[in-house]
Design a protein around this motif. Structure first.
Motif, short mmCIF file in Angstrom:
data_model
loop_
_atom_site.label_atom_id
_atom_site.label_comp_id
_atom_site.label_asym_id
_atom_site.label_seq_id
_atom_site.Cartn_x
_atom_site.Cartn_y
_atom_site.Cartn_z
N LEU A 1 0.91 11.33 13.27
CA LEU A 1 -0.49 11.41 13.69
C LEU A 1 -1.15 10.03 13.61
CD1 LEU A 1 -2.84 13.16 14.68
CD2 LEU A 1 -3.31 13.80 12.32
N GLY A 2 -0.83 9.31 12.55
CA GLY A 2 -1.40 7.96 12.39
C GLY A 2 -0.96 7.05 13.53
N ALA A 3 0.31 7.14 13.91
CA ALA A 3 0.83 6.31 14.99
C ALA A 3 0.14 6.65 16.30
CB ALA A 3 2.35 6.50 15.10
N GLU A 4 -0.07 7.95 16.50
CA GLU A 4 -0.75 8.38 17.73
C GLU A 4 -2.17 7.81 17.78
OE1 GLU A 4 -0.78 12.77 19.23
OE2 GLU A 4 -2.83 12.27 18.61
N MET A 5 -2.84 7.83 16.62
CA MET A 5 -4.21 7.32 16.58
C MET A 5 -4.26 5.82 16.90
SD MET A 5 -5.45 9.39 13.20
CE MET A 5 -7.08 8.70 12.97
N MET A 6 -3.20 5.12 16.47
CA MET A 6 -3.17 3.67 16.74
C MET A 6 -2.56 3.36 18.10
SD MET A 6 -2.08 1.99 13.08
CE MET A 6 -0.62 2.97 12.78
N GLY A 7 -1.95 4.39 18.71
CA GLY A 7 -1.27 4.17 19.98
C GLY A 7 0.01 3.36 19.82
N GLU A 8 0.66 3.55 18.66
CA GLU A 8 1.88 2.80 18.38
C GLU A 8 3.07 3.75 18.29
OE1 GLU A 8 1.95 -0.29 18.58
OE2 GLU A 8 -0.06 -1.02 18.10
N GLU B 1 4.59 2.89 9.04
CA GLU B 1 4.91 3.27 7.66
C GLU B 1 3.68 3.90 7.00
OE1 GLU B 1 6.65 0.05 5.41
OE2 GLU B 1 7.79 -0.62 7.18
N PHE B 2 3.94 4.54 5.85
CA PHE B 2 2.86 5.23 5.12
C PHE B 2 2.93 4.80 3.66
CE2 PHE B 2 1.63 9.31 2.84
CZ PHE B 2 0.26 9.15 3.03
N ASP B 3 1.78 4.43 3.09
CA ASP B 3 1.81 4.01 1.67
C ASP B 3 0.94 4.90 0.78
OD1 ASP B 3 -0.79 3.38 2.23
OD2 ASP B 3 -0.61 1.23 1.83
N GLY B 4 0.60 6.06 1.30
CA GLY B 4 -0.19 6.98 0.48
C GLY B 4 -1.66 6.95 0.83
N SER B 5 -2.17 5.76 1.17
CA SER B 5 -3.59 5.69 1.54
C SER B 5 -3.79 5.39 3.01
CB SER B 5 -4.30 4.63 0.69
OG SER B 5 -3.73 3.36 0.94
N VAL C 1 -1.62 4.80 7.12
CA VAL C 1 -0.46 4.58 7.98
C VAL C 1 -0.68 3.22 8.62
CG1 VAL C 1 0.76 5.35 10.05
CG2 VAL C 1 -0.04 7.03 8.37
N PHE C 2 0.36 2.39 8.57
CA PHE C 2 0.18 1.04 9.12
C PHE C 2 1.36 0.62 9.97
CE2 PHE C 2 2.95 -1.17 6.04
CZ PHE C 2 3.05 -0.21 5.05
N TYR C 3 1.06 -0.36 10.81
CA TYR C 3 2.05 -0.88 11.74
C TYR C 3 2.31 -2.33 11.33
CZ TYR C 3 4.17 -2.09 16.28
OH TYR C 3 5.02 -2.50 17.26
N PRO C 4 3.40 -2.58 10.58
CA PRO C 4 3.59 -3.89 9.95
C PRO C 4 3.54 -5.06 10.94
CG PRO C 4 5.25 -2.33 9.20
CD PRO C 4 4.52 -1.67 10.32
N GLU C 5 4.05 -4.83 12.14
CA GLU C 5 4.15 -5.96 13.07
C GLU C 5 2.77 -6.48 13.49
OE1 GLU C 5 6.79 -5.31 16.39
OE2 GLU C 5 8.29 -4.43 15.03
N SER C 6 1.81 -5.55 13.69
CA SER C 6 0.50 -5.99 14.16
C SER C 6 -0.54 -6.07 13.05
CB SER C 6 0.00 -5.01 15.23
OG SER C 6 -0.31 -3.77 14.62
#
Lengths: 153, 766
Positions: free
Chosen positions: B561-568, B574-578, B580-585
């Motif tokens: 869901l996080g990836a969809e929200m970012m369009g990635e 990845e997810f760290d508990g707080s 969802v992030f996209y390390p490359e950007s």
């Protein structure tokens, strides 16, 4: 018969049946912390303070409380929370069913003894049965509570 | 310890139980605290005879008591038999019960149900009921029960659903023979063969909250049952069987439970108010008195165990032959299954060339037995561990040493444990540590204190299981809510043990959040995913595994869901508990926003359920050493110091594991020294209150010291195995060993009363 009992600081006047047990009278008035565990004065779950002294409410008629001050854990929430936190920090509350009676008696104990010895603690609380904890965690909680109280003085 | 365990943030931590502060401040959270005042009071009239036919119940005077709403006898209830044992269908316990039966089979068996507006009316009606019995001769000696001419269950509609060797025309609830290798041949080759018979009595779980149930009809015309139970789903099936109504008409849930220890793995109170509410449409409740909980409940099975144990002179144990006779009482609840543990969870403690394990479970006219922590293993371990101590004594070998020589190790195949391999076992480390803790080498066997008292030490080991393999189902549902907090929904029942917290710890570890961020709901048959229930040492291991699996899958959903929200691409996020992030950007989206998005124009389901069963039941292991002081004049035994070391795999919450252990040992000391269900010659239970049935109080023993030596169980969540039951298994054999070392007497019948010691010493003198 009509009795007037002060429950946790509030006077309650009621026409009761003569054979009403104090425990049932208290639960009827919202003191749900008071539990029935045995009916034979063996387990300590129903301990309340009557005029500052711990009594077993399962084995006492409500009529005997006429004109007396009764304290249950509902009226001692601050003390219950203070000491209870130490029990909870040990995980020693377990099922919790015996806790109110146990903690009532602990509160009574500390009103009588400033610094009870291990033997005095065990003797004072001998009538408070617990089937879950094996008592060790309760003892650790009492000792840590005492140590902290001492440190605070 | 595995590195993975060392780095854990929440699992292994002594986190406070989620419900702790409510419990210590006496909040109204138990069944009788939350039910309305207007419900009918339900009580039963109980048989005064151990074996009788109810000829007639005269209800006339009782019905006229103002406030009495209904009086029901055997003619009023369905006539299909069922079992009250909370077990997975098809239940191994025979279908031998009715809600009320014309044939009453023990003193305390229900004869009539009375429902009324208040307790006084019901009590008065109970007194006014006149029952005419045809009194029959009772069968009270379990040693004479098999093939006795008195049949406890002569009825034709008695039914056994599983091939457990049951035969009601022989008073057999179950019977089986198992073996590995040629026991007789190996025994004939041994230098020493010892044969001993041991006897354990029925014991009451004596949880502080007695049995109790509240029932009402809900808006949809369904029967709602709020009960103090470990097994909501089994209650639904059992009540359906008992009332002959569809399961779809029943919902079962549980509030906080005031202790269970297995007692509440059997339906004890539920069927009576369920029947009353179904028939009258009115809410009702039944609360057992302590006396009822003592005389008409579901205690530990009395067992008599004959052990033959063969060894070489050097102490190498080569063969074990065990026969167990188990007394299931008037009904067969848990009869066919408890007995199995007396062999399957004692014999595998030792590596032997051959074993044989046969058993019979018999009906008698005493209260039905049931499930009690340890579940047969407690009885079998007392017998086998004492036999090993007797063998050590005969061979003049230190009982520590005979164990070191023969005990099971990691990697061993346990033939008596269904051929399972011991994948995680630190029993050797447990034994070595208790030996140090009690200072065995300086204290064994005893010291005469010079005042008629002798101090001595004793040792025992134990094992149990973790869930029932290939049978139990553990499940967990996890969902994401707004603000990004989670709900964990379970069908396992926290009965004070802390499973709500332990399972939340497992979920929090996987989801990298605080335990407070996980709300726990359970157990409710309408809302919870199916779970067998909290018994058989299954919750941490099996429901814990399901929780782990669910949390792992929910992580993937969160990332999706996080990836969809970012369009990635979700594969690169990845997810760290707080967040969802996209390390490359360096882009990210917070868990709070993901929670909000889950409720706004969303096609990704942010809730899932995982279920699991296990092909194995990994045993926890334990060793214990006790120091006692025996007064040879009075026969009194004082437990001074009890040292125990447990291998429960990774303790998920060390505080709760420790308190479980201390509590189990406390109960075990009770079983070893004080507790005993006794009957008169007419079959009337004598220990019907806490005056006569002596639970250990805090003045009754010295200190209990607990440590952990953890193995890592590869199939468990974070390496965990169970702990709930094993902890009651060592006191009987360890204290028996210590008493021998002080007195030269092996007391082969529990409890070890002062009389038995003094009489034994007098006998030895003569």
């Amino acid at each position: 018969m009509i009795i007037t009992v002060n429950i946790n600081g509030k006077n309650v006047t009621e026409d009761i049946e003569a054979d009403l047990i104090l425990l049932d009278f208290l639960r009827k008035h919202g003191c749900y912390s008071v539990k029935r565990g045995c009916e034979t004065s063996n387990c300590g779950l129903c301990t309340v303070l009557m005029d500052e002294k711990p009594v077993l409410s399962c084995s006492m008629l409500a009529a005997k409380a006429d004109g007396k001050n009764i304290m249950t854990l509902e009226g001692l929430q601050k003390e219950a929370e203070e000491f209870g936190t130490f029990v909870a920090n040990q995980g020693a509350e377990q099922c919790g069913f015996c806790n109110p009676g146990f903690i009532m008696n602990v509160i009574a104990m500390f009103r009588e003894y400033e610094n009870p010895t291990d033997e005095e603690i065990k003797e004072y609380l001998a009538g408070n049965l617990c089937r879950c904890s094996g008592y060790e965690g309760q003892m650790r909680a009492i000792k840590k509570f005492m140590a902290e109280r001492k440190g605070a003085k | 310890m595995k590195d993975t365990v060392k780095n854990l943030k929440t699992v292994t931590k002594p986190i406070m139980k989620k419900d702790a502060m409510s419990l210590v401040t006496g909040k109204p959270v138990y069944m009788d605290d939350v039910v309305p005042d207007n419900c009918l009071i339900v009580k039963v009239l109980r048989s005064q005879h151990a074996n009788a036919m109810v000829e007639e119940v005269n209800k006339k005077a009782a019905s006229m008591v103002p406030g009495v709403v209904g009086i029901y006898t055997w003619e009023d209830v369905p006539q299909e038999r069922f079992t009250m044992a909370g077990q997975t269908y098809p239940e191994p316990s025979p279908y031998d019960r009715l809600i009320l039966d014309k044939h009453v089979r023990y003193v305390g068996d229900p004869v009539a149900i009375v429902a009324g507006e208040n307790e006084k009316a019901v009590d008065k009606a109970l007194k006014l009921l006149k029952v005419k019995y045809e009194v029959l001769e009772p069968l009270l000696d379990f040693r004479k029960a098999k093939d006795n001419e008195i049949l406890v269950h002569p009825e034709d509609n008695w039914k056994s659903l599983c091939p457990v060797g049951a035969d009601n025309k022989r008073n057999l609830c179950a019977s089986e023979k198992t073996s590995h290798g040629d026991v007789e041949k190996v025994l004939s080759e041994c230098d020493v063969v010892l044969e001993r018979t041991y006897h354990t009595k029925a014991n009451q779980q004596a949880m502080m909250e007695t049995f109790r149930t509240y029932c009402y009809m809900d808006t949809y015309g369904r029967l709602n049952i709020l009960s103090s139970t470990q097994i909501v789903f089994h209650v639904r099936r059992i009540v359906s069987n008992a009332l002959g109504i569809p399961k779809s008409k029943i919902r079962v849930s549980k509030p906080r439970i005031g202790g269970g220890f297995g007692a509440k793995q059997t339906v004890v109170a539920e069927v009576f108010p369920a029947f009353v509410t179904w028939v009258t449409g009115r809410p009702s409740k039944m609360i057992f008195t302590r006396e009822e909980s003592q005389i008409a409940s579901t205690p530990r099975h009395e067992m008599e165990m004959t052990v033959r144990i063969g060894a070489n002179k050097d102490g190498k144990i080569r063969a074990i032959d065990l026969y167990t006779l188990s007394n299931t009482g008037a009904y067969g609840e848990h009869g066919p299954t408890t007995v199995g543990l007396s062999g399957h969870k004692s014999i595998p403690l030792y590596n032997v060339e051959a074993f044989r394990f046969d058993y019979d479970v018999v009906y008698t006219n005493v209260m039905s037995a049931g499930a009690y922590r340890g579940y047969g293993a407690t009885q079998g371990i007392f017998a086998l561990e004492t036999a090993v101590n007797e063998l050590a004594a005969k061979l003049n070998i230190d009982p520590m040493k005979i164990r070191e020589m023969n005990m099971v190790h990691e990697g061993d195949i346990m033939y008596a444990y269904y051929g399972e391999k011991s994948n995680s076992c630190a029993l050797d480390r447990c034994l070595a540590r208790v030996k140090e803790m009690i200072d065995w080498d300086n204290k064994y066997p005893c010291r005469d204190m010079g005042n008629g008292k002798v101090r001595s030490v004793g040792v025992a080991m134990a094992m149990q299981g973790s869930s029932i393999s290939n049978l139990d189902v553990g499940s967990a549902t996890l969902k994401v809510n707004d603000d990004g907090f989670y709900t964990l929904i379970i069908g396992a029942a926290d009965m004070g043990t802390g499973c709500d917290t332990i399972l939340a710890q497992i979920a929090a570890e996987v989801l990298e959040c605080d335990v407070d961020n996980i709300a726990v709901l359970g157990a409710d048959t309408d809302a919870s995913p199916y779970d067998s229930g909290s018994y058989a040492s299954s919750t941490t291991y099996l429901t814990g595994k399901a929780t782990y699996d669910a949390a792992m899958k929910l992580r993937e959903k969160i990332i999706e869901l996080g990836a969809e929200m970012m369009g990635e691409d979700k594969e690169k996020c990845e997810f760290d508990g707080s967040k969802v992030f996209y390390p490359e950007s360096g882009k990210d989206v917070s868990m709070v926003d993901i929670g909000t998005k889950s409720m706004l124009n969303n096609n990704i389901t942010m809730e899932l359920t995982e279920s699991c069963s296990s092909p194995v039941s990994p045993p926890p292991f334990m060793a214990a050493a006790v120091e006692v002081e025996v007064d040879k004049e009075t026969g009194t035994v004082d437990v001074l110091d009890y040292a125990a070391v447990v291998d429960c795999g990774t303790p998920i919450n060390e505080n709760l594991a420790r308190v479980q252990t201390e509590g189990g040992i406390g109960q075990g000391i009770g079983m070893a020294l004080f507790e005993e269900v006794q009957y008169t010659e007419e079959g009337r239970m004598m220990n019907n209150s806490f005056m006569q049935y002596k639970l250990p109080a805090r003045v009754d023993y010295g200190k209990i010291r607990v440590e952990f030596e953890s193995s890592y169980e590869p199939t468990g969540p974070y390496g965990a195995k169970s702990i709930g039951e094993i902890v009651i298994d060592t006191p009987c054999p360890a204290i028996t060993d210590a008493v021998y070392n002080a007195t030269g007497l092996f007391i082969r019948e529990m409890p070890i009363t002062p009389e038995k010691i003094v009489m034994g010493l007098i006998e030895n003198e003569n």
